[in-house]
Design an enzyme around this catalytic site. Structure first.
Site, mmCIF file in Angstrom:
data_model
loop_
_atom_site.group_PDB
_atom_site.id
_atom_site.type_symbol
_atom_site.label_atom_id
_atom_site.label_comp_id
_atom_site.label_asym_id
_atom_site.label_seq_id
_atom_site.Cartn_x
_atom_site.Cartn_y
_atom_site.Cartn_z
ATOM 1 C CB SER A 68 -1.314 -4.955 -2.854
ATOM 2 O OG SER A 68 -1.126 -5.747 -3.993
ATOM 3 C CG HIS A 117 -2.629 -2.553 0.617
ATOM 4 N ND1 HIS A 117 -1.290 -2.312 0.484
ATOM 5 C CD2 HIS A 117 -2.778 -3.892 0.487
ATOM 6 C CE1 HIS A 117 -0.654 -3.462 0.292
ATOM 7 N NE2 HIS A 117 -1.526 -4.425 0.294
ATOM 8 C CD GLU A 128 0.715 0.940 1.571
ATOM 9 O OE1 GLU A 128 1.759 1.508 1.294
ATOM 10 O OE2 GLU A 128 0.282 -0.019 0.903
ATOM 11 C CG ASN A 174 3.357 -4.266 -1.874
ATOM 12 O OD1 ASN A 174 4.024 -4.785 -0.980
ATOM 13 N ND2 ASN A 174 2.107 -4.603 -2.126
#
Ligand code: 3H9
Length: 694
Positions: free
Chosen positions: A414, A435, A447, A485
């Protein structure tokens, strides 16, 4: 054959007129289609046709109004006039349906006297997903055929139903097996029968029995509203759809139509629908990669390997089993493997949409192993091991030895550097990030992270697979935390600081929840577990999280975190003891305590996210502003009726956002208050973040 407009033709089969729409890709009701239909019905009647068949060329029946025309200057005849011409035609009109009859498409079909459809076709009024309601009579006609409860469900969920269901409900009159030719022939045969038997020119508007069942039944609508309240919080359109069905039940047809028209107008000119329509195209744009052409050859994925059978690995594997791709799952030892596969089975068994037979069929596609060598016949291997660079590198070095030439090697990291991971292999062109978001079998976002050397074919395959497993895939380049993130981290930093200045966790969470997010940062940390990445041995009371963990608070899992949780219901209650602990800690660190307004909480949590999104665009990490929005809507529950952080910032006004970031930046430290040069430039030039493209 007469060409009526660029997309509509009229021809004859004996006495029967056939109007064909050919407006790729989905036969949307663009102005030239409406023009062609209006002329077609008029000419067919004038020409003395005994019946009229309406059919579409290409992959589908009309999939709705042309969404790109909303908000533009109206052109061509209105859909309403076209529908009146159909419904009032003096000869039978038969709609021949294949693919999907959606939105305005279904509303057109509902103005035919009869509907004949292929058994593979689907029907729905998905306007609610665009922040709208069916504005071409659908809200009044659908309940008259399928009944009020089903119409409520279809219109507030946007759900499609299949042909067999539609036949059972009386939405269609005949179901046909076979191909497009079979459909055309069946519709022509139906037309001939209708003429020969003098069948009535049935108008859906005249049907009353099914809506009469719900007339005056306020309880039915109240109960229905209660069932959708949680899922539709913040959205206007679901409630407006319900009001229209209520009108269908209680008012004469034409008055119901008026209610529909008024509510439609309100929605179509409002901000929610504008955001949701933008988002519709944003999601589709995300799949287009400028330097990866559409015809890039794909790697043929016959078998997938997943390393790790924990929550993440198991969830990832389910996605592939769901679409019939066999998966090899490898775990360290038999016990963990059995546990992981057991969880997968339970997840399937718990899912109401999976039959017992499907559970067995999907489980049979999963092969467990404790030996990575079993990845040798996989075309794609995804690792979901612990987030540690050295571990990931050693895993990839091993995969490099095992995987067959051309196989894709993907990491589910991540935030780690894909290029560094790829450097552990002899084939960085085959390495990519995929991801998934937890729970991986549920969350829609994928992702995809391209490394410096990832090949076009590997990128194209990962994106295409994303679509196949019903995810929304967004491409990112390498940076810490990628798109999602990295933006989240900015909010977390500021939320942590707000509670030191005098806001409470409950206040911060409430403000973000009221904005439309599913939960605020503190509730989210409690859910994830406060002790993730925290170690008692090294904890030194330097953050609020440290002191909470040190006092035995672990979050929801032990009933105490930023909140206290009811052991039965899991309901959260703000905890005065926590607030006192935070105050004491803040004062010891020299933070002056004050009242923080809700507006400040909102701005300080969200503007750094916008700023970071702009930096991500500036650096070329995301291809376009709308991709950032797609990540945040699908991965983090940003309310789609606000479009996404980029669209939202544009709707606030970039000059205003820039001014506020400058203002906060003067009194608060942190890189996240350093203004993105791109945003500054766009604000000055009148540009927009959501339209920005690299
Ligand atoms: C409505 O009808 C209002 C009325 O009640 C009131 C009138 C007064 N318009 O999704 P895909 C494009 S509201 C314009 O990738 P799939 C799409 O952008 C409408 N364009 O394919 C894409 O373009 P590109 C109610 C549209 O096979 C291409 O078609 N109807 C429209 O995965 C392929 O789309 C809906 O909400 C449109 N209506 O799925 C249905 N629809 O290739 C919306 C699609 O350039 N559409 N495009 O990226 C869908 O749900 C899916 O597109 C569909 C096909 C299931 C049809």
């Amino acid at each position: 054959m007469a060409q009526l407009s660029e997309s509509v033709t009229l021809d004859r089969e004996g006495d029967v007129a056939v109007i064909t729409i050919d407006n790729p890709p989905v036969n949307a009701l663009s102005w030239h289609v409406r023009q062609g239909l209006a002329d077609g019905f008029a000419q067919a009647v004038e020409g003395g046709a005994s019946a009229i068949v309406l059919i579409c060329a290409g992959r589908t029946f009309i999939a709705g109004a042309d969404i790109s025309e909303f908000g533009q200057k109206p052109q061509g005849p209105s859909l309403h006039d076209t529908q009146l011409a159909m419904e009032n035609a003096p000869v039978p009109v038969i709609a021949a349906i294949h693919g999907t009859a959606l939105g305005g498409g279904l509303e057109v079909a509902l103005c035919a006297h009869y509907r004949v459809a292929l058994d593979s076709s689907k029907f729905g009024l998905p306007e609610v997903n665009l922040g709208l309601l069916p504005g071409a009579g659908g809200t009044q006609r659908l309940p008259r055929l399928v009944g009020v409860p089903k119409a409520l469900d279809m219109m507030t969920s946007g759900r499609h139903i299949g042909a067999a269901d539609a036949l059972g409900d009386g939405l269609i009159d005949e179901m046909v097996e076979g191909d497009h030719d079979a459909l055309r022939n069946a519709a022509l045969a139906f037309a001939a029968r209708a003429v020969a038997n003098n069948m009535p020119l049935a108008k859906v508007r005249d049907r009353d029995e099914k809506v009469a069942e719900a007339r005056g039944n306020e309880q039915l609508f109240a109960d229905f509203r209660a069932t959708i309240a949680r899922k539709t919080r913040g959205f206007l359109a679901p409630e407006y759809n319900v009001r229209c069905v209520e009108a269908a039940a209680n008012l004469p047809f034409d008055e119901g139509l008026q209610v529909e028209a008024e509510l439609f107008r309100e929605l179509v000119t409002g901000s929610q629908s504008a955001a949701q329509r933008y988002y519709f195209f944003a999601e589709r744009a995300a799949n287009k990669i400028p330097d990866v052409p559409k015809d890039t050859p794909l790697v043929d994925i016959q078998r997938v390997g997943v390393l790790g059978a924990g929550t993440m690995g198991g969830g990832i594997a389910m996605n592939f089993a769901n679409i019939g791709i066999p998966v090899t799952i490898v775990e360290r030892d038999q016990e963990s493997l059995d546990r992981g596969l057991g969880v997968v089975r339970k997840n399937y068994e718990r899912s109401r949409s999976t039959t017992a037979e499907q559970v067995e069929q999907r489980m049979s596609l999963l092969t467990g192993s404790t030996d990575k060598a079993d990845f040798a016949d996989c075309d794609l291997v995804i690792e979901a091991v612990f987030e540690d660079m050295e571990l990931k590198k050693s895993v990839f070095a091993e995969l490099d030895q095992i995987c067959k030439p051309g196989a894709i090697m993907a990491s589910n990291t991540s935030f780690l550097d894909i290029d560094e991971i790829a450097s552990a292999t002899s084939r960085p062109e085959s390495v990519i990030g995929m991801h998934f978001f937890s729970p991986a079998n549920v969350m829609k976002l994928l992702e995809v992270i391209r490394g410096e050397q990832t090949s076009a074919s590997v990128i194209a395959t990962a994106m295409a697979l994303g679509k196949q497993i019903k995810k929304v895939a967004v491409l990112s380049r390498v940076c810490p935390g990628f798109i999602g993130n990295r933006i989240l981290a900015q909010r977390r930093f500021e939320a942590d600081r707000l509670i030191l200045e005098g806001a409470t966790p409950e206040q911060v969470d409430r403000v973000l929840y009221d904005f439309g997010l599913p939960m605020g940062p503190f509730a989210m940390m409690d859910l994830a577990g406060l002790d993730i990445g925290w170690k008692a041995e090294t904890s030194n009371s330097s953050t609020v999280r440290d002191i909470l963990c040190e006092s035995g608070r672990r979050g929801q899992k032990n009933g105490r975190g930023y909140y206290t949780y009811d052991p039965e219901t899991r309901a959260a209650t703000p905890d005065l003891e926590v607030v006192a602990m935070i105050r004491e800690f803040a004062v010891s660190k020299g933070y002056e305590q004050r009242e923080v307004t809700d507006q400040e909480v909102l701005e300080r949590c969200l503007y750094p996210m916008v700023n970071e999104g702009a930096k991500i665009l500036d650096e070329g990490v995301a291809i376009r502003g709308s991709d950032v929005d797609v990540v945040w809507v699908n991965g983090y529950g940003w309310p789609v009726y606000r479009g996404g952080p980029m669209f939202w910032a544009d709707s606030v006004g970039l000059p205003e956002v820039v001014a506020k970031i400058r203002e906060y930046g003067e009194r608060l430290d942190g890189d996240h208050w350093e203004l993105s040069p791109l945003m500054e430039k766009l604000a000055t030039e009148g540009g927009q973040l959501h339209q920005f493209s690299n």
